[in-house]
Design a protein around this motif. Sequence first.
Motif, mmCIF file in Angstrom:
data_model
loop_
_atom_site.group_PDB
_atom_site.id
_atom_site.type_symbol
_atom_site.label_atom_id
_atom_site.label_comp_id
_atom_site.label_asym_id
_atom_site.label_seq_id
_atom_site.Cartn_x
_atom_site.Cartn_y
_atom_site.Cartn_z
ATOM 1 N N LEU A 3 -0.808 0.893 -4.632
ATOM 2 C CA LEU A 3 -0.709 2.013 -3.706
ATOM 3 C C LEU A 3 -1.799 1.832 -2.648
ATOM 4 O O LEU A 3 -2.988 1.903 -2.960
ATOM 5 N N GLN A 5 -4.435 2.534 -0.136
ATOM 6 C CA GLN A 5 -5.293 3.696 0.062
ATOM 7 C C GLN A 5 -5.349 4.070 1.543
ATOM 8 O O GLN A 5 -5.206 3.206 2.423
ATOM 9 N N ARG A 16 6.580 6.645 7.157
ATOM 10 C CA ARG A 16 6.289 7.958 6.593
ATOM 11 C C ARG A 16 7.313 8.966 7.102
ATOM 12 O O ARG A 16 7.847 8.812 8.203
ATOM 13 N N ASP A 30 3.849 -1.731 -1.699
ATOM 14 C CA ASP A 30 3.473 -0.687 -2.658
ATOM 15 C C ASP A 30 4.576 -0.474 -3.694
ATOM 16 O O ASP A 30 5.766 -0.603 -3.386
ATOM 17 N N HIS A 32 4.516 2.478 -5.380
ATOM 18 C CA HIS A 32 4.593 3.935 -5.439
ATOM 19 C C HIS A 32 4.603 4.513 -4.026
ATOM 20 O O HIS A 32 4.081 3.899 -3.095
ATOM 21 N N ALA A 34 3.170 7.373 -1.680
ATOM 22 C CA ALA A 34 2.036 8.297 -1.593
ATOM 23 C C ALA A 34 2.520 9.599 -0.965
ATOM 24 O O ALA A 34 3.254 9.579 0.023
ATOM 25 N N ILE A 65 -4.632 11.411 -1.500
ATOM 26 C CA ILE A 65 -3.252 11.331 -1.961
ATOM 27 C C ILE A 65 -3.077 12.407 -3.025
ATOM 28 O O ILE A 65 -3.813 12.448 -4.006
ATOM 29 N N ALA A 68 1.402 10.447 -6.481
ATOM 30 C CA ALA A 68 1.970 9.108 -6.315
ATOM 31 C C ALA A 68 3.252 9.063 -7.140
ATOM 32 O O ALA A 68 3.230 9.290 -8.342
#
Length: 104
Positions: A3, A5, A16, A30, A32, A34, A65, A68
Motif C-alpha cells: 500500500l 503511503q 482516485r 498496490d 489494497h 487506500a 489512511i 485499506a
Amino acid sequence: MKLTQPKHVGATAHARVFEGGFTFRLAKGDTHVAVFVGVCVEQRRYLVLRERAWPGPVLDQSQPIAVALPKPKWLDWADTDGLAGFARSAVPAVRARMAGRRAP
C-alpha cells in the motif's frame, strides 16, 4: 500487503475517486485500495477527468489512511470506472469499519 503511503504517492502512477464522503485511491502495484475520509488530494499532483460538485473542502495535503481494502484481482490501477464501481459498493463496509473504530 502493499500500500503506497501518502508521502510517496506523488512518484507513483495512481487513480482516485470520490464516493460517499471518502476518497478511494489505488496506486500501481498496490494490493489494497487506500481509503481516506473526505476529498483528499495528496502531493498536489492531479488531473481531473470528471468534475462534479463536492460538499466540503478539498484536503490538499497528506492524510492518514482510514481503511485499506483488499483490491479485487480484476481491478487495475488505471481502471477509473472499475475503481468507481468498487468504491460505490465498498462505501457501506467502510462506514461500518469507521463506526467500529469509534465504538468503545
